[in-house]
Motif scaffolding. Sequence first.
Motif, short mmCIF file in Angstrom:
data_model
loop_
_atom_site.label_atom_id
_atom_site.label_comp_id
_atom_site.label_asym_id
_atom_site.label_seq_id
_atom_site.Cartn_x
_atom_site.Cartn_y
_atom_site.Cartn_z
N MET A 1 -5.43 6.43 -12.97
CA MET A 1 -4.79 5.48 -12.05
C MET A 1 -4.93 5.94 -10.60
SD MET A 1 -0.64 5.97 -12.28
CE MET A 1 -0.40 6.38 -13.98
N LYS A 2 -5.00 7.24 -10.39
CA LYS A 2 -5.15 7.75 -9.02
C LYS A 2 -6.55 7.51 -8.49
CE LYS A 2 -1.69 11.41 -9.47
NZ LYS A 2 -1.43 12.87 -9.37
N ALA A 3 -7.52 7.39 -9.40
CA ALA A 3 -8.90 7.17 -8.99
C ALA A 3 -9.26 5.69 -8.90
CB ALA A 3 -9.84 7.87 -9.98
N GLU B 1 0.83 -1.21 0.00
CA GLU B 1 0.00 0.00 0.00
C GLU B 1 0.86 1.26 0.00
OE1 GLU B 1 -4.09 -1.61 2.14
OE2 GLU B 1 -2.57 -0.58 3.36
N ASN B 2 1.95 1.25 0.75
CA ASN B 2 2.84 2.41 0.77
C ASN B 2 3.52 2.63 -0.58
OD1 ASN B 2 2.24 2.92 3.45
ND2 ASN B 2 4.02 1.83 4.24
N ILE C 1 2.05 5.65 -7.36
CA ILE C 1 0.84 5.99 -8.11
C ILE C 1 0.30 7.36 -7.71
CG2 ILE C 1 -1.54 5.33 -8.59
CD1 ILE C 1 0.34 3.44 -9.91
N MET C 2 0.04 7.52 -6.41
CA MET C 2 -0.62 8.74 -5.94
C MET C 2 0.29 9.96 -5.97
SD MET C 2 -3.53 7.49 -5.58
CE MET C 2 -4.33 5.90 -5.33
N ASN C 3 1.54 9.79 -5.55
CA ASN C 3 2.44 10.94 -5.46
C ASN C 3 3.16 11.26 -6.77
OD1 ASN C 3 1.69 11.10 -2.79
ND2 ASN C 3 3.57 10.18 -1.99
N GLU C 4 3.58 10.21 -7.50
CA GLU C 4 4.41 10.43 -8.68
C GLU C 4 3.73 10.10 -10.00
OE1 GLU C 4 7.13 11.94 -8.50
OE2 GLU C 4 7.50 11.87 -6.34
N SER C 5 2.51 9.57 -9.95
CA SER C 5 1.79 9.17 -11.18
C SER C 5 2.64 8.23 -12.03
CB SER C 5 1.38 10.41 -11.99
OG SER C 5 0.54 11.25 -11.24
N ALA C 6 3.34 7.33 -11.38
CA ALA C 6 4.24 6.40 -12.07
C ALA C 6 3.76 4.97 -11.85
CB ALA C 6 5.67 6.56 -11.55
N ASP C 7 3.31 4.35 -12.92
CA ASP C 7 2.77 2.99 -12.83
C ASP C 7 3.88 1.96 -12.99
OD1 ASP C 7 1.26 0.72 -12.84
OD2 ASP C 7 0.27 1.09 -14.77
N VAL C 8 4.64 1.73 -11.92
CA VAL C 8 5.71 0.73 -11.95
C VAL C 8 5.16 -0.68 -11.75
CG1 VAL C 8 7.43 2.37 -11.12
CG2 VAL C 8 6.15 0.98 -9.47
N PHE C 9 3.86 -0.81 -11.55
CA PHE C 9 3.24 -2.11 -11.28
C PHE C 9 2.62 -2.73 -12.53
CE2 PHE C 9 2.81 0.86 -7.75
CZ PHE C 9 3.50 0.20 -6.75
N GLY C 10 2.51 -1.97 -13.60
CA GLY C 10 1.90 -2.49 -14.82
C GLY C 10 0.39 -2.61 -14.74
N PHE C 11 -0.26 -1.79 -13.90
CA PHE C 11 -1.71 -1.84 -13.82
C PHE C 11 -2.35 -1.48 -15.16
CE2 PHE C 11 -0.95 -0.88 -9.15
CZ PHE C 11 -1.27 -2.16 -8.73
N GLY C 12 -1.76 -0.52 -15.86
CA GLY C 12 -2.31 -0.12 -17.16
C GLY C 12 -2.30 -1.27 -18.16
N ARG C 13 -1.22 -2.04 -18.17
CA ARG C 13 -1.14 -3.20 -19.08
C ARG C 13 -2.21 -4.23 -18.74
NH1 ARG C 13 4.73 -2.58 -18.70
NH2 ARG C 13 4.74 -4.10 -17.00
N ARG C 14 -2.42 -4.43 -17.44
CA ARG C 14 -3.45 -5.39 -17.02
C ARG C 14 -4.84 -4.92 -17.46
NH1 ARG C 14 -1.50 -9.03 -13.31
NH2 ARG C 14 0.60 -8.57 -12.50
#
Length: 388
Positions: free
Chosen positions: A363-365, A323-324, A330-343
């Motif tokens: 992604m923030k929402a 979560e951290n 995601i919330m602070n840097e708008s950086a999707d290092v998890f690949g949520f967009g690809r999923r």
Amino acid sequence: MLKSLKTILKILLLLISLLAFGGCNSHNSKLELKNRLIVQGIGIDKADGQLSVSVQALNTDVSSNSAASGAPDEVVKYYCVKGKSVSEAIEKLSDTTGSDPLISQNRIVVFGREFAQEGIEDYLDDFVRTTQNRTTVYVAVADGSAKDIIFARLGENIVPARRAEQIIRSTDFNANVVSTRVFELLNTFSDGTASAALPVLKCTKGDKTDTIEITSTVIFKDERLIDETDGKIATGILWANDRIGHGEITFDDENGVTITANVIKSKTKIKTKIKNGKPCFDIKIKCSLDLSEVNKNVFQVMELSEISEIGSCAEQTIKNYVENSINECIMNESADVFGFGRRLKRTCPRYYKDNVDDWEEVMKACEYNVQVDVKIERVGGSVARLYK
């Protein structure tokens, strides 16, 4: 008779092949070890509008000469060349060394911090287009200049690039080290939504030898370094991306007792769906732990209730890590290092197509639900009973 003729023809073809590809002709003599520069590490900085490429290569001056005795004074040699592109700079190595660079043996690519902050995507083409390059090579960012890492001197008979590679590969048994290869970095940059995470290498100079260590993790967005995080955020990224192999986690129980557990196995699954008009990601982590150390009375045999409590504390610790990391990236840097967009693209292609241009806000929402299930495999109770 026919069978004997076929056998003779096969032998003749084999002899012709040996003559054609043998080491006696002048062309292949250029490819002998003494004529090759066996590259082990490449570092890239930028200075005065040009690339400054640092190269670490094996010292073959003595080892390739059968008449020589002893060993070379140094196991590696260091070079620094400049050019408008990586390929041009590498090509200049031939002018500097009189040897043909052999890039296929390279171990690591390091980007200088300032260069990474400017953006590195435009200079990655050589690592794909040049056939000698291996896209499985590890990538890192230097705490300062890439040259410091490539030119590190770690002592006799130690190849610094190999040591740096080993340190990065420790992600296999280290729960707070992120590792990234060239092909993973390229795939991330080619994706319209994803961001990358790379380890940071620091070289500390000593009187006789230097040391190399991983100090943090940096986040890339739009091929530029934008943020630097600590090991706890890196751990959360690893858990969410199903990249935890082995390693240890340390946490406190409800009574303040410090516990260290060894990760035996772990599996992360993420389910994607649209809920109330927005993407929802259910992150489920299942892992098995062995207790390595419990800082309380070693002679006391653990009750089942205590083991269950420790498991619950471990679950909450892992959940906090994930979560951290989501909050930071995601919330602070708008950086999707998890690949949520690809999923989302794979699971809900229509929603993705309609919202990909606004992915940073979408992604923030999104809703991120983290669920952790921990099983304690071994508590070391036999030790306590032995002393009881």
